[in-house]
Design a protein around this motif. Structure first.
Motif, short mmCIF file in Angstrom:
data_model
loop_
_atom_site.label_atom_id
_atom_site.label_comp_id
_atom_site.label_asym_id
_atom_site.label_seq_id
_atom_site.Cartn_x
_atom_site.Cartn_y
_atom_site.Cartn_z
N THR A 1 0.72 -1.31 0.00
CA THR A 1 -0.14 0.03 -0.03
C THR A 1 0.78 1.21 -0.18
N ILE A 2 1.79 1.38 0.82
CA ILE A 2 2.60 2.44 0.93
C ILE A 2 3.60 2.58 -0.28
N ASN A 3 3.87 1.25 -0.60
CA ASN A 3 4.75 1.54 -2.08
C ASN A 3 4.00 2.22 -3.37
N ARG A 4 2.69 1.71 -3.39
CA ARG A 4 1.92 2.12 -4.42
C ARG A 4 1.68 3.54 -3.95
N LEU A 5 1.22 3.87 -3.07
CA LEU A 5 0.90 5.40 -2.79
C LEU A 5 2.04 6.27 -3.02
N CYS A 6 3.17 5.95 -2.82
CA CYS A 6 4.41 6.86 -3.01
C CYS A 6 4.56 6.83 -4.45
N ALA A 7 4.54 5.81 -5.10
CA ALA A 7 4.91 5.90 -6.58
C ALA A 7 3.77 6.89 -7.13
N ALA A 8 2.67 6.47 -6.87
CA ALA A 8 1.53 7.28 -7.39
C ALA A 8 1.70 8.79 -7.21
N SER A 9 2.18 8.99 -5.74
CA SER A 9 2.28 10.57 -5.45
C SER A 9 3.33 10.96 -6.36
N LEU A 10 4.46 10.33 -6.20
CA LEU A 10 5.88 10.91 -6.94
C LEU A 10 5.49 11.06 -8.55
N TYR A 11 4.73 10.34 -9.03
CA TYR A 11 4.38 10.21 -10.69
C TYR A 11 3.40 11.53 -10.73
N MET A 12 2.36 11.63 -10.02
CA MET A 12 1.08 12.75 -9.96
C MET A 12 1.99 14.10 -9.88
N MET A 13 3.05 14.22 -8.77
CA MET A 13 3.58 15.37 -8.57
C MET A 13 4.50 15.94 -9.82
N GLY A 14 5.00 14.82 -10.48
CA GLY A 14 5.77 15.31 -11.60
C GLY A 14 5.10 15.56 -12.63
N ARG A 15 3.76 15.32 -12.60
CA ARG A 15 2.70 15.58 -13.74
C ARG A 15 2.25 17.08 -13.40
N VAL A 16 1.85 17.26 -12.22
CA VAL A 16 1.22 18.35 -11.88
C VAL A 16 1.81 19.74 -11.28
N THR A 17 2.90 19.59 -10.92
CA THR A 17 3.92 20.45 -10.29
C THR A 17 5.10 20.55 -10.89
N ARG A 18 5.90 21.78 -10.78
CA ARG A 18 7.15 22.19 -11.37
C ARG A 18 8.12 22.09 -10.12
N TRP A 19 7.80 21.40 -9.37
CA TRP A 19 8.71 21.18 -8.09
C TRP A 19 10.12 20.49 -8.64
N PRO A 20 11.08 20.66 -8.05
CA PRO A 20 12.24 20.07 -8.69
C PRO A 20 12.09 18.78 -7.90
N LEU A 21 12.88 17.60 -8.48
CA LEU A 21 12.98 16.12 -8.32
C LEU A 21 13.21 16.00 -6.55
N PRO A 22 14.31 16.44 -6.35
CA PRO A 22 14.50 16.25 -4.76
C PRO A 22 13.36 16.88 -3.77
N VAL A 23 12.60 17.70 -3.92
CA VAL A 23 11.49 18.23 -3.43
C VAL A 23 10.27 17.17 -3.65
N ARG A 24 9.85 16.79 -4.81
CA ARG A 24 8.89 15.86 -4.96
C ARG A 24 9.43 14.77 -4.25
N LYS A 25 10.59 14.25 -4.07
CA LYS A 25 10.88 12.80 -3.40
C LYS A 25 10.78 13.10 -1.89
N TRP A 26 11.07 14.27 -1.33
CA TRP A 26 10.72 14.47 0.17
C TRP A 26 9.17 14.65 0.33
N ALA A 27 8.58 15.30 -0.65
CA ALA A 27 7.06 15.26 -0.32
C ALA A 27 6.37 13.86 -0.51
N THR A 28 7.06 12.93 -1.54
CA THR A 28 6.51 11.80 -1.45
C THR A 28 6.86 10.87 0.01
N THR A 29 8.03 11.06 0.50
CA THR A 29 8.19 10.52 1.70
C THR A 29 7.27 10.83 2.88
N ALA A 30 7.10 12.31 3.04
CA ALA A 30 6.19 12.81 3.98
C ALA A 30 4.87 12.23 3.79
#
Length: 175
Positions: free
Chosen positions: A104-133
Motif C-alpha cells: 500500500t505505501i509503495n503504491r501510494l508513494c509511487a503514485a504521488s511521485l508520478y502525479m507530482m511530476g505531472r502537476v507540479t514544477r517542483w524539482p525532483l528532490p522536493v518531490r521525493k521528500w514530499a513523497t516520503t512525507a
C-alpha cells in the motif's frame, strides 16, 4: 479493537507482551518506513527494512508458540495449540504488518511521485521528500483498516480450518 484489560483485573496482572506492549512492536512498521523513503535511499536499505519487519513477525510467532506451549504443557492438544498459535500469529503479522501495508505505501508513494511530476514544477528532490512525507503520514491511517481486513480474511478462511475465531485481535495499538 485491541484488548486492554482494566487496571486491577487479573488480566491486567499479566506481564507485558514484549512484541505488543513495548517499543519492540514498532519494528513491525520498519518496512512501511522503508517504503516511504524508497525514493531517497538505496533499494538495499528498503529491503533491509523488510528483513527487520520479517524478523519481528517471526519472533512474535515463536513467542506466541512458546506461550501456547507453557499454557498447555500436558494437554492432549498441545501440539495443535502450539501450531495454531504460531501459524495464526505468523500469517496475521505477515499480512497485516509486512505484505499489505508495504504494498500500500509503495503504491501510494509511487503514485504521488508520478502525479507530482505531472502537476507540479517542483524539482525532483522536493518531490521525493514530499513523497516520503506522504508515505509516512499515511502509515497511521492505513493500519486499522488493514488490521480489520486481515482479521476478517483469516476469520473467513484459515481460522475456519483450525476452528477458532480471532484470538486477541491485533490493531494499531497492539501491532
Amino acid at each position: 479493537m485491541a484488548h486492554h484489560p482494566l487496571p486491577g483485573t487479573a488480566a491486567s496482572q499479566q506481564p507485558p507482551d514484549l512484541y505488543r506492549d513495548t517499543w519492540v512492536r514498532y519494528l513491525g512498521y520498519a518496512n512501511e518506513v522503508g517504503e516511504s523513503f524508497r525514493a531517497l535511499i538505496p533499494k538495499a536499505l528498503v529491503w533491509a527494512t523488510y528483513g527487520i519487519a520479517t524478523a519481528y513477525v517471526t519472533a512474535d510467532a515463536v513467542d506466541k508458540g512458546q506461550k501456547a506451549a507453557e499454557a498447555n504443557q500436558d494437554g492432549p492438544d498441545r501440539r495443535t495449540d502450539i501450531t495454531v498459535a504460531v501459524v495464526d500469529t505468523f500469517v496475521w503479522q505477515a499480512l497485516a504488518s509486512v505484505a499489505i501495508p508495504g504494498f500500500t505505501i509503495n503504491r501510494l508513494c509511487a503514485a504521488s511521485l508520478y502525479m507530482m511530476g505531472r502537476v507540479t514544477r517542483w524539482p525532483l528532490p522536493v518531490r521525493k521528500w514530499a513523497t516520503t512525507a506522504i508515505g509516512l503520514s499515511a502509515i497511521p491511517v492505513i493500519i486499522t483498516p488493514i488490521d480489520r481486513s486481515v482479521d476478517m480474511l483469516l476469520d473467513s478462511s484459515l481460522r475456519k480450518l483450525y476452528g477458532t475465531k480471532a484470538r486477541e485481535p491485533e490493531s494499531s495499538e497492539t501491532r
